[in-house]
Design an enzyme around this catalytic site. Structure first.
Site, mmCIF file in Angstrom:
data_model
loop_
_atom_site.group_PDB
_atom_site.id
_atom_site.type_symbol
_atom_site.label_atom_id
_atom_site.label_comp_id
_atom_site.label_asym_id
_atom_site.label_seq_id
_atom_site.Cartn_x
_atom_site.Cartn_y
_atom_site.Cartn_z
ATOM 1 C CB THR A 50 -0.913 0.032 1.246
ATOM 2 O OG1 THR A 50 -0.095 -0.174 2.406
ATOM 3 C CG2 THR A 50 -1.975 -1.038 1.176
ATOM 4 C CE LYS B 105 -1.426 -0.805 5.953
ATOM 5 N NZ LYS B 105 -1.798 -1.295 4.629
HETATM 6 N N1 DSN Z 1 -5.825 -2.660 7.553
HETATM 7 C C1 DSN Z 1 -4.391 -2.830 7.451
HETATM 8 C C2 DSN Z 1 -3.713 -2.713 8.762
HETATM 9 O O1 DSN Z 1 -4.222 -2.012 9.618
HETATM 10 O O2 DSN Z 1 -2.660 -3.298 8.967
HETATM 11 C C3 DSN Z 1 -4.063 -4.085 6.758
HETATM 12 O O3 DSN Z 1 -4.772 -4.129 5.578
#
Ligand code: DSN
Length: 417
Positions: free
Chosen positions: A223, A226
């Protein structure tokens, strides 16, 4: 905001309320972050008005003079930052990116091996309630009960027994370094495609604070929102042309329609930011902060899965504190400390009411907090959790909330004026 406030004052007020909430809270959810003002600006542009099915130079709609340049920039920046030969920046988010890997390399019913969700894997690594667990044959590895770490001998034995076509490494609650070379050796031995899901650690990899899967994994999914600190989105990467072609076909036309061009532009901006020296310092500080917070919590009697952390994430087993994860997370949230309750390996409790808390340092580090603040946060967490265990937490929550507000007031949120 003035036009949003005119057109839809209810939504405008809710957005403003969320801005205030984000500013006033110490965000410890390890999969979240704060994007820069530049990334926010790119996300809110007219690029959202355009359809661009296809890839740069090969689209199914006209009018791609500008969009092609934007997507090409994003691709080239991803390739340069991660040192790969190929990048696809179109997946809408992590789950569709991982689904594209299945479509690219597996047929329904084929065997996939991934880390079990309760041990730190992801739903899309073959967990039972996910399409990937229903439409494929999953085999799961976990961690050792005595160390809390992945047992590579177990992974190898399972791989030899079940001969998966696809192996996932990486996950959502893994506090330790992922041994990409060891996974690659096992995948080669059984003839599997190795997919490294680096969603959680992509920013650490980009900043040199975690080893890279490049040269070991056949495909890499991540992703972008993050530790990488971009907009909500995802990327797939590969070094080999054959893998790259299969991934491209799987994303479009296999799974998705038009890419979200405003997100693509914001990904390009985030990748540019992540290539700077400031970002390298940020990535290393995320880890330094996580270690400081882990040490503080350990010294206060918290039991940490695997005993600590190598990365941005800490998984706490609250059993010894006499509190379950959910009431602890709810009390902490009311005190201004935002965490998420989480299963811990071999958890005797249910996933919606588990024994653990999952925390991390990407967001607090983006605000400029350092080790002193981590020690303070550890102390607050201890006070609140201890008070909850005694069944009398209201006064403590109110006092800690006031102290948290004082701290957040001195560390502005990036991207917010
Ligand atoms: N929702 C993500 C997380 O919080 O790690 C993983 O997809």
């Amino acid at each position: 905001m003035s036009s949003l406030a005119d057109v839809d004052p209810q939504i405008a007020e809710l957005v403003a309320a969320e801005e205030r909430r984000q500013a006033d809270t110490v965000k410890l959810i390890p999969s979240e972050n704060y994007v820069s003002k530049a990334v926010l600006e790119a996300t809110g542009t007219v690029l959202t008005n355009k359809y661009s099915e296809g890839y740069p130079g090969k689209r199914y709609y006209e009018g791609q003079q500008v969009i092609d340049q934007i997507e090409t920039l994003a691709i080239e920046r991803a390739k340069a930052l991660f040192g790969v030969g190929h990048a696809n920046v179109q997946p809408y988010s992590g789950s569709p990116a991982n689904l594209a890997i299945y479509l690219a390399f597996l047929n329904p019913g084929d065997t996939v091996m991934g880390m079990g969700l309760p041990f730190g894997g992801h739903l899309t690594h073959g967990w039972s309630v996910s399409a990937t667990g229903k439409w494929f044959s999953p085999v799961r590895y976990g961690v050792r009960e005595d160390t809390g770490r992945i047992d590579m001998d177990e992974v190898r034995a399972l791989a030899l027994e079940h001969r998966p076509k696809l192996i996932f490494c990486g996950g959502t609650a893994i506090p330790r370094t992922i041994d990409f070379p060891a996974f690659a050796e096992i995948a080669r031995e059984v003839g599997a495609v190795l997919a490294a899901d680096i969603a959680h650690i992509a920013g650490l990899v980009a900043g040199g604070a975690h080893p890279s899967p490049v040269g070991h994994a056949d495909v890499i999914s991540t992703t972008t929102h993050k530790t990488l600190r971009g907009p909500r989105g995802a990327m797939l990467m590969a070094s080999d042309d054959e893998h790259a072609k299969a991934l491209n076909k799987a994303v479009f036309p296999g799974l998705q329609g038009g890419p979200h061009n405003h997100t693509t532009a914001a990904i390009a901006v985030a990748l540019r930011e992540a290539s700077g020296d400031d970002f390298k310092a940020y990535a290393h500080q995320v880890v330094t902060n996580a270690k400081a917070l882990a040490e503080e919590l350990s010294s206060r009697g918290f039991s940490l899965v695997s005993g600590g952390t190598d990365n941005h994430l800490i998984l706490i087993d609250l059993t010894s504190k006499g509190v379950a994860g959910k009431p602890a997370a709810q009390a902490l949230d009311r005190a201004g400390l935002e965490t998420n309750y989480n299963t811990v390996p071999f958890d005797p409790r249910k996933p919606f009411d588990p024994s653990g808390l999952r925390i991390g340092t990407p967001s607090v580090t983006s605000r400029g907090m350092g080790e002193a603040e981590m020690r303070q946060i550890g102390a607050w967490m201890d006070e609140v959790v201890t008070a909850v265990s005694k069944g009398d937490a209201e006064d403590v929550i109110a006092r800690v909330h006031a102290e948290v507000s004082e701290l957040t007031g001195t560390f502005p949120v990036p991207g917010l004026s």
